[in-house]
Motif scaffolding. Structure first.
Motif, PDB file in Angstrom:
ATOM      1  N   GLU A   5       0.843  -1.203   0.000  1.00 35.85           N
ATOM      2  CA  GLU A   5       0.000   0.000   0.000  1.00 35.85           C
ATOM      3  C   GLU A   5       0.875   1.249   0.000  1.00 35.85           C
ATOM      4  OE1 GLU A   5      -3.116   2.182   3.100  1.00 35.85           O
ATOM      5  OE2 GLU A   5      -3.136  -0.009   2.935  1.00 35.85           O
ATOM      6  N   ILE A   6       0.536   2.196  -0.860  1.00 35.05           N
ATOM      7  CA  ILE A   6       1.186   3.507  -0.884  1.00 35.05           C
ATOM      8  C   ILE A   6       0.115   4.554  -0.604  1.00 35.05           C
ATOM      9  CG2 ILE A   6       2.444   5.206  -2.266  1.00 35.05           C
ATOM     10  CD1 ILE A   6       3.613   2.902  -3.893  1.00 35.05           C
ATOM     11  N   ASP A   7       0.255   5.277   0.491  1.00 40.19           N
ATOM     12  CA  ASP A   7      -0.711   6.307   0.881  1.00 40.19           C
ATOM     13  C   ASP A   7      -0.171   7.668   0.452  1.00 40.19           C
ATOM     14  OD1 ASP A   7      -2.465   4.467   2.231  1.00 40.19           O
ATOM     15  OD2 ASP A   7      -0.981   4.380   3.832  1.00 40.19           O
ATOM     16  N   ILE A   8      -0.875   8.307  -0.458  1.00 39.99           N
ATOM     17  CA  ILE A   8      -0.470   9.626  -0.946  1.00 39.99           C
ATOM     18  C   ILE A   8      -0.971  10.710  -0.005  1.00 39.99           C
ATOM     19  CG2 ILE A   8      -0.621  11.209  -2.917  1.00 39.99           C
ATOM     20  CD1 ILE A   8      -1.135   8.711  -4.666  1.00 39.99           C
ATOM     21  N   LEU A   9      -2.141  10.494   0.571  1.00 40.62           N
ATOM     22  CA  LEU A   9      -2.744  11.469   1.483  1.00 40.62           C
ATOM     23  C   LEU A   9      -3.701  10.759   2.438  1.00 40.62           C
ATOM     24  CD1 LEU A   9      -3.974  14.431   2.230  1.00 40.62           C
ATOM     25  CD2 LEU A   9      -5.685  13.825   0.530  1.00 40.62           C
ATOM     26  N   GLU A  10      -3.537  10.995   3.731  1.00 39.24           N
ATOM     27  CA  GLU A  10      -4.521  10.638   4.750  1.00 39.24           C
ATOM     28  C   GLU A  10      -4.573  11.821   5.717  1.00 39.24           C
ATOM     29  OE1 GLU A  10      -4.775   6.124   5.815  1.00 39.24           O
ATOM     30  OE2 GLU A  10      -2.649   6.634   5.698  1.00 39.24           O
ATOM     31  N   ALA A  11      -5.631  12.607   5.620  1.00 39.95           N
ATOM     32  CA  ALA A  11      -5.672  13.884   6.349  1.00 39.95           C
ATOM     33  C   ALA A  11      -6.341  13.730   7.707  1.00 39.95           C
ATOM     34  CB  ALA A  11      -6.409  14.932   5.526  1.00 39.95           C
ATOM     35  N   MET A  12      -5.743  14.371   8.691  1.00 42.71           N
ATOM     36  CA  MET A  12      -6.228  14.367  10.081  1.00 42.71           C
ATOM     37  C   MET A  12      -6.547  15.804  10.509  1.00 42.71           C
ATOM     38  SD  MET A  12      -6.552  12.888  13.254  1.00 42.71           S
ATOM     39  CE  MET A  12      -5.524  11.418  13.426  1.00 42.71           C
ATOM     40  N   GLY A  13      -7.830  16.091  10.732  1.00 47.92           N
ATOM     41  CA  GLY A  13      -8.217  17.389  11.256  1.00 47.92           C
ATOM     42  C   GLY A  13      -8.186  17.392  12.774  1.00 47.92           C
ATOM     43  N   GLY A  14      -8.364  18.566  13.358  1.00 49.42           N
ATOM     44  CA  GLY A  14      -8.385  18.665  14.808  1.00 49.42           C
ATOM     45  C   GLY A  14      -7.862  19.989  15.302  1.00 49.42           C
ATOM     46  N   GLU A  15      -8.086  20.223  16.594  1.00 57.02           N
ATOM     47  CA  GLU A  15      -7.650  21.473  17.214  1.00 57.02           C
ATOM     48  C   GLU A  15      -6.127  21.546  17.276  1.00 57.02           C
ATOM     49  OE1 GLU A  15     -10.785  22.690  20.501  1.00 57.02           O
ATOM     50  OE2 GLU A  15     -10.155  20.620  20.771  1.00 57.02           O
ATOM     51  N   LYS A  16      -5.612  22.757  17.073  1.00 61.73           N
ATOM     52  CA  LYS A  16      -4.169  22.950  17.147  1.00 61.73           C
ATOM     53  C   LYS A  16      -3.685  22.762  18.569  1.00 61.73           C
ATOM     54  CE  LYS A  16      -2.433  25.481  13.237  1.00 61.73           C
ATOM     55  NZ  LYS A  16      -1.586  24.321  12.903  1.00 61.73           N
ATOM     56  N   GLY A  17      -2.424  22.416  18.673  1.00 62.72           N
ATOM     57  CA  GLY A  17      -1.813  22.204  19.976  1.00 62.72           C
ATOM     58  C   GLY A  17      -0.685  21.203  19.857  1.00 62.72           C
ATOM     59  N   PRO A  18       0.284  21.250  20.769  1.00 61.03           N
ATOM     60  CA  PRO A  18       1.435  20.340  20.703  1.00 61.03           C
ATOM     61  C   PRO A  18       1.003  18.876  20.771  1.00 61.03           C
ATOM     62  CG  PRO A  18       1.800  22.104  22.297  1.00 61.03           C
ATOM     63  CD  PRO A  18       0.362  22.179  21.912  1.00 61.03           C
ATOM     64  N   LEU A  19       1.685  18.053  19.995  1.00 59.46           N
ATOM     65  CA  LEU A  19       1.485  16.610  20.013  1.00 59.46           C
ATOM     66  C   LEU A  19       2.770  15.951  20.505  1.00 59.46           C
ATOM     67  CD1 LEU A  19      -0.324  16.214  16.569  1.00 59.46           C
ATOM     68  CD2 LEU A  19      -1.376  16.192  18.832  1.00 59.46           C
ATOM     69  N   PRO A  20       2.688  14.785  21.132  1.00 62.68           N
ATOM     70  CA  PRO A  20       3.874  14.179  21.758  1.00 62.68           C
ATOM     71  C   PRO A  20       4.932  13.746  20.752  1.00 62.68           C
ATOM     72  CG  PRO A  20       1.994  12.685  21.863  1.00 62.68           C
ATOM     73  CD  PRO A  20       1.471  13.992  21.396  1.00 62.68           C
ATOM     74  N   ASN A  21       6.169  14.139  21.022  1.00 64.23           N
ATOM     75  CA  ASN A  21       7.354  13.663  20.300  1.00 64.23           C
ATOM     76  C   ASN A  21       7.320  13.935  18.803  1.00 64.23           C
ATOM     77  OD1 ASN A  21       8.827  12.381  22.571  1.00 64.23           O
ATOM     78  ND2 ASN A  21       7.030  11.049  22.631  1.00 64.23           N
ATOM     79  N   THR A  22       6.755  15.085  18.423  1.00 64.27           N
ATOM     80  CA  THR A  22       6.766  15.494  17.024  1.00 64.27           C
ATOM     81  C   THR A  22       6.591  17.001  16.949  1.00 64.27           C
ATOM     82  OG1 THR A  22       5.686  15.268  14.856  1.00 64.27           O
ATOM     83  CG2 THR A  22       4.275  15.078  16.799  1.00 64.27           C
ATOM     84  N   PRO A  23       7.225  17.664  15.969  1.00 63.47           N
ATOM     85  CA  PRO A  23       7.008  19.105  15.795  1.00 63.47           C
ATOM     86  C   PRO A  23       5.732  19.431  15.034  1.00 63.47           C
ATOM     87  CG  PRO A  23       8.616  18.319  14.207  1.00 63.47           C
ATOM     88  CD  PRO A  23       8.286  17.145  15.085  1.00 63.47           C
ATOM     89  N   VAL A  24       5.071  18.407  14.481  1.00 62.19           N
ATOM     90  CA  VAL A  24       3.893  18.600  13.642  1.00 62.19           C
ATOM     91  C   VAL A  24       2.641  18.717  14.506  1.00 62.19           C
ATOM     92  CG1 VAL A  24       2.461  17.562  11.841  1.00 62.19           C
ATOM     93  CG2 VAL A  24       4.952  17.348  11.729  1.00 62.19           C
ATOM     94  N   GLN A  25       1.783  19.688  14.178  1.00 63.90           N
ATOM     95  CA  GLN A  25       0.504  19.852  14.855  1.00 63.90           C
ATOM     96  C   GLN A  25      -0.636  19.613  13.867  1.00 63.90           C
ATOM     97  OE1 GLN A  25       0.023  23.405  17.226  1.00 63.90           O
ATOM     98  NE2 GLN A  25       2.187  23.504  17.781  1.00 63.90           N
ATOM     99  N   ARG A  26      -1.831  19.387  14.393  1.00 62.05           N
ATOM    100  CA  ARG A  26      -3.014  19.271  13.539  1.00 62.05           C
ATOM    101  C   ARG A  26      -3.463  20.649  13.048  1.00 62.05           C
ATOM    102  NH1 ARG A  26      -6.342  15.413  17.654  1.00 62.05           N
ATOM    103  NH2 ARG A  26      -5.684  17.144  18.971  1.00 62.05           N
ATOM    104  N   PRO A  27      -4.076  20.659  11.852  1.00 65.72           N
ATOM    105  CA  PRO A  27      -4.299  19.535  10.940  1.00 65.72           C
ATOM    106  C   PRO A  27      -3.016  19.144  10.214  1.00 65.72           C
ATOM    107  CG  PRO A  27      -5.108  21.556   9.949  1.00 65.72           C
ATOM    108  CD  PRO A  27      -4.663  21.923  11.336  1.00 65.72           C
ATOM    109  N   TYR A  28      -2.943  17.860   9.876  1.00 61.20           N
ATOM    110  CA  TYR A  28      -1.806  17.354   9.103  1.00 61.20           C
ATOM    111  C   TYR A  28      -2.288  16.235   8.187  1.00 61.20           C
ATOM    112  CZ  TYR A  28      -1.635  13.547  12.613  1.00 61.20           C
ATOM    113  OH  TYR A  28      -1.942  12.495  13.440  1.00 61.20           O
TER     114      TYR A  28
END
Length: 601
Positions: A216-239
């Motif tokens: 399987e190759i996933d080109i896009l799987e989008a996750m919405g949600g409120e902004k705010g820090p997530l554990p052990n990653t610099p990326v926040q939602r949406p992503y």
């Protein structure tokens, strides 16, 4: 006269650009250049769909490129039911609409082992190209606008690719097949991979000693949600996530969810772009597919990255692109590279997979577009204190605590795709079209296991493509004079090059399809000398004659003995019934037996 001229032009264009290319695709997009440094090959358009025709249906049999499902989704804790009516072309885009509607379905209780009727409260759509259009290697690009609001969780829009040996949401087709990309003979994994490299005999037209699967190759799987820090990653939602999912996976010292992997225990030499906020995805490392007995259980891996986005991705179109280069035969090269609006995001090299001896996929893969809703994606985790998290119905006060904030106000949600385009390098044998190729055939395997790829109520996995048949009152009901005409009987009849009940879709086809040697499932015969066959045949006839003669003779002796016993009285003091046993009335039958499994029905 104008119609005839148009058809001649259409066919001449198709002969030039290929049977899967949408005539509505502008000439400037019939070629592209790779965004991968060092790749200076010429790329030509081999597939496209611009979705320009209004009102296209994608129900089974309506479209040569795509099939929209009408079924329940049993995967990933899904809360939705797929309906083909939830996807249409409107205003020049493919529109997947997710709504709040109830659907009853047949559910199975794992504890009681009984079926029961359950209800899902979300209705959505999946459009897939399974067993219609597939590619091996090339560049795939979507232009899409994400559904709903980026600040609200719960929706799971996706653009992805899957090996043709598995059909998405048909779980019977994926067991021990998804997502294997493994061509090593390992006796400890023979029970885990159905089509494994240890097989010394080729079945269903497949080559012996070649491991097969459905990566399987996933080109896009989008996750919405409120902004705010997530554990052990610099990326926040949406992503959104970009991933390669393969098996077998790392079996020991696996990463802990929401933590970074320990050095030496995960895939290395992964590339990340610096023009976007992209980083390793610590929230999904793959799944363990548990089966009984445990020898059949196996691990899959998701080698994934997350890219942070903003609300504009839910308001206008953006380009999502993957460049997939299969490996050379016998080598660990090849790569997959993902891009957003022509900016590099993430890359996986073939040698990065050496930790599991897996490889960059070489399987024919098809395209999928869908919006899912699942408790495993964007819903409160862990379950809030005092909430059962067993109810997810909007409007039911008992369910509110388990739903994302703003979730119920996010419907209806429209996932819009402006176009899909696929290019492949000219004259490169690694880049191929077709869902069943010479190197990776799938046709006979699917025919031999077709029940895996369809619902119980179906006779075939896919219906034949319609070329008209819808009721009509004028040519406009059949797409207009370019597409088809309304006959005197009041039904549509499609012009050449168009398909569907109302003739609204451009007909697509493989220009040079791979034809299996024989489309039937045949038994291999043992070749023996003619003299041996003559002698064996004579002996067999003689044996059958002798056997019949012996049975008839013994039956005559038994009959005479029975009659004499009846007249002379019971021998040895035993009494007998007033009537003979039923077996004495049976006609003697002789058989010359062979194994019935070797005979075609």
């Amino acid at each position: 006269m104008q119609l005839k001229s148009y058809l001649v032009l259409l066919l001449s264009v198709r002969e030039t650009v290929g049977g899967w290319v949408d005539p509505d695709t502008k000439l400037e997009f019939h070629s592209t250049v790779s965004l991968t440094e060092g790749d200076d090959r010429a790329y030509e358009l081999v597939f496209s769909d611009e979705f320009e025709t209004e009102g296209r249906s994608f129900a089974d049999g309506e479209d040569s490129r795509w099939t929209a499902l009408d079924k329940n989704d049993y995967t990933n804790d899904a809360l939705h039911f797929y309906k083909s009516k939830n996807v249409r072309t409107t205003n020049g885009v493919l529109n997947i609409t997710t709504t709040l509607e109830n659907n009853d379905y047949k559910a199975f209780n794992e504890k009681t082992k009984k079926y029961y009727v359950d209800t899902k409260h979300v209705q959505s759509a999946m459009v897939q190209g399974w067993n219609k259009f597939c590619l091996t290697g090339g560049i795939v690009e979507f232009s899409a606008k994400l559904p709903g609001k980026g600040s609200v969780g719960g929706l799971w829009p996706a653009l992805w690719m899957l090996g043709n040996l598995a059909r998405a949401t048909y779980v019977g087709s994926s067991d021990w097949v998804w997502p294997f990309s493994y061509n090593v003979c390992d006796p400890s994994k023979v029970e885990q991979q159905e089509i494994n490299a240890c097989r010394r005999v080729g079945h269903y037209g497949m080559q012996p000693g070649v491991g097969r699967g459905a990566p399987e190759i996933d080109i896009l799987e989008a996750m919405g949600g409120e902004k705010g820090p997530l554990p052990n990653t610099p990326v926040q939602r949406p992503y959104f996530s970009t991933s390669l999912q393969i098996a077998p996976g790392v079996s020991k010292n696996r990463p802990i969810l929401s933590h970074q992997p320990n050095p030496g225990h995960w895939y290395t030499d992964l590339e990340y772009g610096n023009a976007t906020n992209t980083a390793l995805n610590p929230f999904f490392y793959g799944v363990t597919l548990i089966h009984t007995p445990k020898e059949y259980t196996y691990q899959s891996d998701a080698i994934s990255a997350n890219t942070e986005i903003n609300e504009t991705f839910f308001e206008k179109m953006h380009k999502y692109r993957v460049e997939w280069e299969p490996p050379s035969k016998g080598n660990d090269d090849g790569y997959i590279r993902w891009y957003l609006n022509d900016k590099f995001l993430y890359g996986i090299h073939g040698h990065s997979l050496n930790i599991t001896d897996t490889s960059i996929p070489s399987e024919p893969m098809y395209l999928i577009m869908n919006t899912a809703v699942a408790t495993s994606w964007g819903f409160p985790t862990p379950c809030p204190e005092g909430c059962s998290c067993k109810c997810f119905e909007c409007g039911n006060p008992d369910c509110d605590c388990a739903l994302p904030v703003g979730y119920c106000d996010n419907f209806p949600a429209n996932f819009e795709i402006d176009y899909v385009r696929v290019w492949q390098a000219k004259n490169d044998p690694k880049h191929q079209l077709g869902c069943s190729t010479k190197e990776r055939p799938t046709e006979l395997f699917i025919k031999g296991h077709k029940k895996r790829y369809m619902e119980e109520s179906q006779r075939e996995p896919l219906l034949p493509i319609h070329f008209g048949g819808a009721t009509c009152t004028s040519d406009l009901d059949c797409g207009g004079i370019r597409h088809g005409s309304c006959t005197e009987r009041g039904v549509c009849k499609c012009n050449e090059g168009f398909a569907g009940s109302s003739c609204l879709s451009h007909f697509g086809f493989d220009d040079n399809p791979f034809i299996e040697y024989d489309n039937t499932l045949e038994v291999s015969y043992l070749l023996l000398p003619n003299a041996f066959l003559f002698i064996f045949g004579a002996l067999l006839v003689g044996f059958c004659i002798f056997f019949i003669f012996t049975v008839v003779k013994n039956h005559g002796d038994s009959k005479n003995h029975a009659e004499n016993s009846w007249i002379m009285g019971t021998p040895n003091g035993y009494s007998r019934s007033a009537s003979p046993s039923p077996q004495h009335h049976n006609k003697p039958v002789s058989y010359c037996m062979i194994d019935g499994r070797m005979i075609d029905d």
